[in-house]
Design an enzyme around this catalytic site. Structure first.
Site, PDB file in Angstrom:
ATOM      1  N   LYS A 156       0.836  -1.202   0.000  1.00  0.00           N
ATOM      2  CA  LYS A 156       0.000   0.000   0.000  1.00  0.00           C
ATOM      3  C   LYS A 156       0.873   1.255   0.000  1.00  0.00           C
ATOM      4  CE  LYS A 156      -4.014  -0.139   2.517  1.00  0.00           C
ATOM      5  NZ  LYS A 156      -4.759  -0.309   3.794  1.00  0.00           N
TER       6      LYS A 156
HETATM    7  C1  E4P Z   1      -8.308   0.353   3.652  1.00  0.00           C
HETATM    8  O1  E4P Z   1      -7.383  -0.257   3.125  1.00  0.00           O
HETATM    9  C2  E4P Z   1      -8.238   0.992   4.966  1.00  0.00           C
HETATM   10  O2  E4P Z   1      -7.508   0.172   5.819  1.00  0.00           O
HETATM   11  C3  E4P Z   1      -9.577   1.231   5.631  1.00  0.00           C
HETATM   12  O3  E4P Z   1     -10.651   0.817   4.841  1.00  0.00           O
HETATM   13  C4  E4P Z   1      -9.731   2.555   6.279  1.00  0.00           C
HETATM   14  O4  E4P Z   1     -10.979   2.656   6.895  1.00  0.00           O
HETATM   15  P1  E4P Z   1     -11.350   3.751   7.998  1.00  0.00           P
HETATM   16  O5  E4P Z   1     -11.748   5.009   7.304  1.00  0.00           O
HETATM   17  O6  E4P Z   1     -12.506   3.168   8.728  1.00  0.00           O
HETATM   18  O7  E4P Z   1     -10.124   3.948   8.851  1.00  0.00           O
END
Ligand code: E4P
Length: 294
Positions: free
Chosen positions: A113
């Site tokens: 990521k």
């Molecule tokens: C995606 O890869 C993220 O880890 C995640 O969906 C973030 O979600 P949040 O906005 O609830 O922190």
């Protein structure tokens, strides 16, 4: 009873291998998992260490993260495990890439990521050239998704882009419309980028992700448990998504933009306030686990 398997691949959004096992048993399958610095900081063993006054060194943090994803890796299917690099506003593409290369070697099914900022895009471009699978995170605009497409063109592996639905909803904008707009924009493309609906907060987000044909959705365990309690419904043809916030207030629409996917990625406007805030929050949560500010 196991889940009706939708065409959308289901990933669990978390940082705890025990939760992954529980959800896999509940659904009868699990396509993948996403992790991030906030979710790693919430891992029960990491929490326990911090509570007992034993914060981590940089090296120990890396060891913990590796331990967590190594436990998760064999539990999930081909959508893999997304592992997030550390990135603040000074982190260069070369630095992200060095981290990405190392993390990619931790498990056989890793996706790395990188944030949807200039340096993240540069790192992604070089990564895909060297066969490193990527998941472009903190995506809040159609332009960012266009840049992901253009920067990773030619990738032999599917590239993921993660539009963050809930964080747009949180500030009164219809986050699901971003997913819809990106899907529509990519119809003119070659299919090398897959849309991973992220930051899902409600069961309706998941059902609408299925209805929109998002290739993947990453979902907190709590929402998957709600899906199970409801009998694993899939959206009917007549499914209507109510674009409202948690208090029932209408969310503002996000207009579709006509964008030329063949333009160079550097020409797209990558700036978004929520991407910057997201980076700040990940940095904060990462540092909260460390002995001293890294
Ligand atoms: C995606 O890869 C993220 O880890 C995640 O969906 C973030 O979600 P949040 O906005 O609830 O922190």
């Amino acid at each position: 009873m196991t889940a009706n398997r939708p065409a959308t691949k289901i990933l669990v959004d978390g940082g705890n291998p025990e939760e992954t096992t529980r959800i896999k048993n509940l659904l009868g399958f699990l396509d993948g998992q996403t992790t991030n610095p906030t979710l790693v900081a919430k891992n029960p063993e990491v929490q326990q260490r911090i509570a007992s006054g034993r914060k981590l060194t940089l090296e120990e943090h890396k060891d913990e993260y590796r331990r967590i994803v190594r436990k998760i890796s064999p539990l999930v299917g081909p959508a893999g495990v997304s592992i997030e690099v550390f990135a603040d506003f000074d982190t260069t593409a070369e630095d992200m890439l060095a981290q990405g290369k190392e993390m990619f070697s931790w498990i056989p099914n890793a996706y790395i990521k990188y944030p949807c900022v200039r340096e993240g895009l540069r790192a992604a471009q070089i990564s895909v050239e060297s066969g490193i699978r990527v998941n472009m995170t903190l995506c809040f605009s159609q332009e960012q998704a266009a840049a992901v497409y253009a920067a990773t063109k030619g990738s032999r592996e599917p590239v993921y882009v993660s539009p963050f639905v809930g964080r747009l909803d949180d500030r009164g904008e219809n986050g699901m419309e971003l997913v819809e707009n990106i899907k529509k924009m990519y119809q003119a493309g070659d299919g090398h980028v897959q849309v991973l609906a992220a930051s899902l907060r409600r069961l309706e987000h998941l059902l609408y992700s299925f209805a929109l044909g998002a290739e993947l959705a990453t979902v907190p365990a709590k929402i998957l448990e709600q899906w199970a309690s409801a009998g694993f419904p899939l959206p009917e043809r007549s499914f209507h998504y109510q674009a409202v916030d948690s208090k029932g207030k209408a969310l503002a629409p996000i207009a579709y933009k006509r964008i030329d996917l063949t333009a160079p990625w550097e020409s797209f406007n990558l700036k978004h306030e929520l991407t910057d805030k997201g980076i700040e929050r990940f940095v904060q949560d990462y540092k909260s686990t460390l002995k001293s500010a890294a």
